[in-house]
Design an enzyme around this catalytic site. Structure first.
Site, short mmCIF file in Angstrom:
data_model
loop_
_atom_site.label_atom_id
_atom_site.label_comp_id
_atom_site.label_asym_id
_atom_site.label_seq_id
_atom_site.Cartn_x
_atom_site.Cartn_y
_atom_site.Cartn_z
N CYS A 130 0.80 -1.23 0.00
CA CYS A 130 0.00 0.00 0.00
C CYS A 130 0.83 1.27 0.00
CB CYS A 130 -0.97 0.00 1.17
SG CYS A 130 -0.19 -0.35 2.76
N HIS A 243 -2.20 6.87 4.16
CA HIS A 243 -0.74 6.84 4.21
C HIS A 243 -0.20 8.09 3.52
CE1 HIS A 243 -0.87 2.96 5.84
NE2 HIS A 243 -0.24 2.25 4.93
#
Lengths: 345, 345
Positions: A130, A243
């Site tokens: 990710c 993120h």
């Protein structure tokens, strides 16, 4: 697109659940849907398009030739055990673990970047970590015209990347900390509430963590650029979703920030949110629950003439994981790579 | 060391308060102590060594020749207004704002690194930004034997760096967020609870923030290394105390991680907490309330042969601010640079 039978391994996990939501959002036709998980989650009932589906325990016998698509979002060990079985049945297998990412027989695909790699799949397709996906999406449009040479990246990763228990862990730790108590939940390597932890995954021998090495190795594979050098520092911070990362990049030839901006603005899958004069730039909160990969703080680098530095943010559960899987399915279907559409294999 | 009369401007602020605590911890002899602040804080009573001291409003008339030491920890505007007045009275002035840091007539001092710069002070001494100090403390021992060439740094900064209101802001925002509400406190550029904000201070024309430019300019001045190139990305994260940063550095000649480790281990002011095999590395929680500058994750850099990368953490209020000021006082006293000890000026 015709209706495929889909099996999800890890269906009760955070990415598995988001995957079901995105199948719906993107209106993918779905035939038979089977939901598999560990014994602990077996028996749970999940709603999908008005149907009630009972989660079953995953076993070696869970897979059969009637499964057109198998999506694995469980542990690397589970992937290693079940992906080959599903592939042997002729299923189109998409794996979200790191188990097969660096396997030369397994394409590692971000559909906006290297959809053509799907063509040489032998049953299993892997998708990136990710943290890799947003960084590579931002770098690729420049790399296409001016090859990427070096990357230095520091991440600011949300707990969602570690699963639903980690979200609950941050919430509980935070409540305790506000009341003056330290009660580590054990969901990160250290107490994460009001802290920052520079370890995600285990350490390799060279002092880097596996998470950091993934960013390097996967970037090279996705971009077909085996010479690119990547130094990553991966840090967990007390955010729930989204993120973020601070990226420095150098290309074969010097590049101006304006040129980089133009190339990124024209690229699919990323979006500039970048206006320092208006104090506009993305934060994790701007992407939570969305598929946006936002880039901001793009500027000429002060350490290296001709280099650039920028900040990018994405929801690790969405484009960082589940959305990318659904896009892989869409792309593979378009290319006739999933049975019963075509007998490609 | 003899007892000096000390005046603190910004005495009710977080750094001012910590400064008083550290005077006590380090048992500095103090003569008359005067506490100044804005009108809002005037009248508050502060305990110091059994004395009760009433905080007074700062005015141009607050300063006199009987002040041996004046410590300013208020706004840059207040520093610009009052520091010259205090210096004209013959006081030894230490300024914690950015107002004079780059003034060629003002030394910028970290006592472990460039104490000799105190000798040429003309009344005002400046101390570095709280992010510069730990980074330069870690880089200096290598720079002494192998000149520093380039630095790329990404910070993970605690809200304490923005003052007491920011601490309360994070607490309130977090409580609201846990209850499902977004209630930005206005103490950061964006809501900071469970978020990460890549803007500290204002933007300059080149796309860097002033906080980022401070790290570059101050590093060059402290190390007497005008050619060093620094690219910083400064990010606020939801931690209360303890600034962390991920640092990449390149020196004139290649350096191994082992050599860097040896040099750092022998240097004053920093401490290695670095054992990946034991998953040992520092986090902000390890330094809160201490004077430690901890370095971990030191490793050979993967992007640049001969470069290194590491992680460092320190409490921005302690060694990042108040402790460094007290150390400057101790060093200046030792050198006889503070009246009435010696008539140096």
């Amino acid at each position: 697109m015709e209706a495929y039978n889909i099996t999800v391994v890890g269906a009760s996990g955070i990415v598995g659940q988001e995957f079901l939501k995105i199948l719906d959002e993107r209106q993918l036709p779905v035939g038979r849907l089977r939901l598999l998980a560990t014994a602990r989650s077996a028996g749970k009932v999940v709603q999908f398009r008005g149907r009630e589906i009972v989660v079953e325990e995953t076993t070696a016998e869970s897979f059969g030739p009637e499964d057109h698509i198998v999506f694995l979002s469980a542990s690397g060990a589970a992937s290693k055990q079940y992906a080959p079985i599903a592939a042997a049945n002729g299923s189109f297998v998409i794996d979200d673990s790191s188990a097969f990412r660096m396997d030369p027989n397994v394409p590692l695909v971000i559909p906006e970047i290297n959809p053509e790699d799907l063509e040489w799949h032998r049953g299993i397709v892997s998708q990136p970590n990710c943290t890799t996906t947003p960084m590579v999406l931002a770098l690729n449009p420049i790399h296409r015209v001016n090859p990427l040479k070096r990357v230095i990246v520091s991440t600011y990763q949300a707990v969602a990347g570690a699963g639903a228990a980690a979200i609950e862990g941050l919430r509980r730790e935070t409540e305790a900390a506000l009341a003056g108590r330290h009660e580590p939940s054990g969901t990160q390597k250290r107490e994460i509430a009001f802290n920052a932890v520079p370890q995600i995954d285990l350490f390799a021998d060279d002092g880097y963590t596996k998470e950091e090495l993934k960013m390097a190795n996967e970037t090279r594979k996705i971009l077909h650029a085996p010479e690119v050098r990547v130094s990553a520092t991966c840090v967990r911070i007390p955010t729930f979703f989204g993120h973020a990362m601070s990226v420095w990049a150098e290309f074969e030839r010097p590049i101006s920030a304006a040129e980089a901006r133009g190339l990124m603005a024209a690229a699919p899958g990323i979006e500039l949110m970048d206006d320092p004069a208006a104090e506009r730039y993305p934060t994790p909160m701007d992407v939570a629950g969305t598929d946006r990969v936002l880039v901001g703080r793009l500027r000429p680098d002060h350490s290296t003439p001709g280099g650039i530095t920028f900040w990018t943010v994405t929801d690790s559960i969405r484009k960082g994981a589940a959305t990318n899987v659904v896009q892989i399915i869409e792309e593979a279907a378009r290319r006739g790579l999933i049975r019963p559409r075509a007998g490609v294999r």
